[in-house]
Motif scaffolding. Structure first.
Motif, PDB file in Angstrom:
ATOM      1  N   VAL B  28      30.478   5.585  64.950  1.00  0.00           N
ATOM      2  CA  VAL B  28      30.586   6.877  64.698  1.00  0.00           C
ATOM      3  C   VAL B  28      29.890   7.448  63.673  1.00  0.00           C
ATOM      4  N   TRP B  29      29.643   6.819  62.428  1.00  0.00           N
ATOM      5  CA  TRP B  29      28.800   7.384  61.387  1.00  0.00           C
ATOM      6  C   TRP B  29      27.400   7.583  61.708  1.00  0.00           C
ATOM      7  N   ARG B  31      26.206   8.136  64.869  1.00  0.00           N
ATOM      8  CA  ARG B  31      26.464   8.895  66.148  1.00  0.00           C
ATOM      9  C   ARG B  31      25.538   8.160  67.043  1.00  0.00           C
ATOM     10  N   TRP B 145      27.456  -5.115  55.364  1.00  0.00           N
ATOM     11  CA  TRP B 145      28.164  -4.179  55.246  1.00  0.00           C
ATOM     12  C   TRP B 145      27.387  -3.099  54.263  1.00  0.00           C
ATOM     13  N   SER B 146      27.188  -3.524  52.807  1.00  0.00           N
ATOM     14  CA  SER B 146      26.739  -2.631  51.944  1.00  0.00           C
ATOM     15  C   SER B 146      25.119  -2.194  52.321  1.00  0.00           C
ATOM     16  N   LEU B 149      25.477   0.317  54.904  1.00  0.00           N
ATOM     17  CA  LEU B 149      26.039   1.750  54.352  1.00  0.00           C
ATOM     18  C   LEU B 149      24.931   2.316  53.799  1.00  0.00           C
ATOM     19  N   VAL B 150      23.993   1.951  53.141  1.00  0.00           N
ATOM     20  CA  VAL B 150      23.137   2.716  52.491  1.00  0.00           C
ATOM     21  C   VAL B 150      22.002   3.322  53.528  1.00  0.00           C
ATOM     22  N   THR B 152      22.633   3.920  56.457  1.00  0.00           N
ATOM     23  CA  THR B 152      23.018   4.778  57.222  1.00  0.00           C
ATOM     24  C   THR B 152      23.219   6.155  56.415  1.00  0.00           C
ATOM     25  N   LEU B 153      23.401   6.246  55.185  1.00  0.00           N
ATOM     26  CA  LEU B 153      23.416   7.459  54.421  1.00  0.00           C
ATOM     27  C   LEU B 153      22.177   7.986  54.392  1.00  0.00           C
ATOM     28  N   ASN B 154      21.070   7.208  54.002  1.00  0.00           N
ATOM     29  CA  ASN B 154      19.603   7.694  54.024  1.00  0.00           C
ATOM     30  C   ASN B 154      18.727   6.413  53.833  1.00  0.00           C
ATOM     31  N   ASP B 156      15.452   6.181  52.973  1.00  0.00           N
ATOM     32  CA  ASP B 156      14.842   6.352  51.815  1.00  0.00           C
ATOM     33  C   ASP B 156      15.687   5.822  50.730  1.00  0.00           C
ATOM     34  N   LEU B 157      16.713   5.834  50.681  1.00  0.00           N
ATOM     35  CA  LEU B 157      17.724   5.417  49.679  1.00  0.00           C
ATOM     36  C   LEU B 157      17.705   3.758  49.722  1.00  0.00           C
ATOM     37  N   PRO B 210      34.725   4.161  53.225  1.00  0.00           N
ATOM     38  CA  PRO B 210      34.103   3.345  54.421  1.00  0.00           C
ATOM     39  C   PRO B 210      35.124   2.349  54.964  1.00  0.00           C
TER      40      PRO B 210
END
Lengths: 256, 264
Positions: B28-29, B31, B145-146, B149-150, B152-154, B156-157, B210
């Motif tokens: 989902v996150w 897409r 997981w972590s 998540l990062v 997925t957020l961005n 470059d991050l 999350p």
């Protein structure tokens, strides 16, 4: 320039770019860039839109592989990176506290400290998607600070902030630099506010046009040629914070 | 206890629901619902190839799903729009699989069981496969997981934190292929993506982080599995589709009432 730090033997650069050339889809974005970032210095990268500023920063963090040349980061370098913008999908629930704890969870107390340092102490339990632009940028800064960075990389971090907001943000950066002693590399086309605090300015336009102290760069003919006469008063404006008219373009998106 | 087919069916459904929950959240996150579809469709080809060459079924499904996942991951952003690319390769895999099965004239294959699942016929061996596969998926998701998540957020991050987002994406692809392999028996190829997406989407309205979204998705998925099975038993409807319908009903309820329960 190995000689420079060879002699002192102490300040090995944190990041060194050597003959760096970057191509994206066959297009050369950066060519033959040599630069380094040393401990605790503030380096500002200025340049017109499309000059490769964001690309240079992304190359520093290893997000874009060099076509030629090398990017060398000091071993185990801790980088705090604040991207130009971060589009958070509404499908992803995320409190500020949880965001600050990515990728390594942090205790609430540390999160609060970082938020205080970034100037937004009360946001810990808010949803990221409910923050204003200014709050969001400061939370990004707080997260970067939690990495205990040796170098803080800011990519147009004041985009979306008004001029007083941007000035306040940069003052906060200077404060942070004093507090934790990290190096700071800032990208900006917001010439009003960035330059006076910098130890060094790199003027970029696909290659490094000129570099040196803010005063040197502002007086350099290459810089004048890029930015024209409208920015003559750049540093004075930083100090006095009054408005003036200028002819460089603010409105474009810089992402590559 | 395991001798009762309804008990086995319930355990299979709940096992798949729990394993699919954290993965479904990322679907989902990021897409990537299409990616679930494509991976699942490719497994038809895996089934066909396993029959044609007398290969063991599960590895064949896993290999075909993994190949599709990798192909999609690698081809993304290489010129074609993603939906076009998937329209080509996912459906080609599905069609080629169906054609191959038809060509094997000496094999009587109940294709319906693969397309729509056959949860009521789950054996003890299937159950072991589902729970071991599910445990593998959960292990991958927990360990990554972590970092995921990062990434997925961005991206470059992620790079700035020393995480390679492309490598994390491969872990997700692997988990997806595993999920397809374990879920085929339960809901079938055509509805696997639904089992990934709907519980996660249903959880979204209820949560603030999350992790809680993944937990609630597991609860919703399990309730849907049990509710769907119960409904299928009472109304004599096909079990797999009934489970997806139950999930959809829960989604509708949380979407309507969730915002009143959750306070940001």
């Amino acid at each position: 320039m190995p000689g420079m730090y060879w002699n002192t033997g102490v300040t090995t650069p944190l990041i060194t770019l050597k003959d760096l050339t970057i191509r994206v889809d066959g297009r050369t974005i950066l060519e033959n860039v040599n630069a380094s970032v040393s401990e605790a210095e503030i380096v500002t990268i200025v340049g017109p839109n499309g000059s490769g500023k964001s690309t240079l920063l992304r190359a520093m963090i290893g997000a874009i592989p060099p076509a030629e040349g090398t990017v060398h980061r000091a071993p185990n370098l801790r980088i705090g990176y604040v991207p130009q913008k971060l589009a958070l999908d509404a499908a992803l629930p995320m409190t500020v506290q949880r965001f600050l704890g990515l990728p390594r969870r942090v205790p609430a107390q540390e999160a609060v400290q970082a938020l205080e340092l970034a100037g937004v102490p009360d946001l810990r339990n808010r949803q990221m998607t409910k923050l204003s632009g200014g709050q969001f940028q400061r939370v990004l800064l707080a997260r970067a600070l939690l990495e205990k960075p040796q170098v803080l990389l800011l990519d147009e971090a004041t985009q979306g902030l008004d001029q007083p907001g941007a000035a306040a943000f940069y003052q906060r950066i200077e404060q942070v630099r004093r507090d934790i002693g990290c190096a700071v590399v800032m990208v900006s086309h917001d010439l009003h506010v960035v330059m006076a605090a910098s130890d060094r300015v790199l003027c970029l336009n696909g290659h490094i046009c000129c570099e040196g102290s803010p005063r040197t760069v502002a007086d350099a003919p290459e810089y004048r040629a890029l930015f024209g006469s409208g920015t003559k008063g750049t540093m004075a404006l930083y100090q006095h914070q009054h408005s003036h008219s200028h002819d460089h373009d603010h409105s474009h998106d810089e992402a590559h | 206890m395991l001798d009762d087919f309804m008990v086995r069916a319930a355990l299979a459904g709940v096992g798949v629901a729990i394993a699919a929950a954290p993965l479904g959240c990322f679907v989902v996150w990021r897409r990537m619902a299409y990616m679930g579809e494509a991976t699942a469709h490719a497994s038809v080809l895996g089934v066909a190839l396993s029959l044609a060459f007398s290969l063991p079924l599960l590895p064949a499904i896993l290999a075909s799903a993994l190949t599709m996942g990798l192909a999609v991951t690698l081809l993304r952003g290489k010129g074609f729009a993603m939906d076009t690319l998937l329209g080509v390769i996912a459906h080609t895999a599905l069609a080629a699989g169906l054609v191959t099965v038809a060509l094997l004239s000496d094999v009587r294959l109940d294709l319906n069981a693969f397309l729509f699942g056959d949860i009521l016929a789950v054996t003890k061996g299937d159950l072991a496969t589902i729970w071991i596969g599910g445990a593998l998926i959960l292990t991958v998701m927990t360990l990554r997981w972590s970092a995921l998540l990062v990434a997925t957020l961005n991206p470059d991050l992620a790079y700035a934190s020393g995480i390679d987002p492309k490598r994390e994406e491969l872990w997700l692809t692997l988990a997806m292929a595993l999920a397809v392999a374990v879920a085929i028996k339960v809901v079938g190829i055509l509805l696997i993506a639904a089992l990934l997406v709907i519980p996660a989407a249903g959880a979204r309205s209820l949560v603030k982080t999350p992790e809680s979204m993944a937990a609630f998705a597991a609860v919703i998925g399990s309730l849907a599995a049990l509710g769907g099975l119960g409904g299928a038993y009472l109304a004599d409807t096909p079990a797999g589709p009934s489970i997806v319908c139950a999930a959809a009903i829960i989604f509708l309820l949380t979407a309507l009432f969730g915002p009143f329960i959750r306070k940001d």
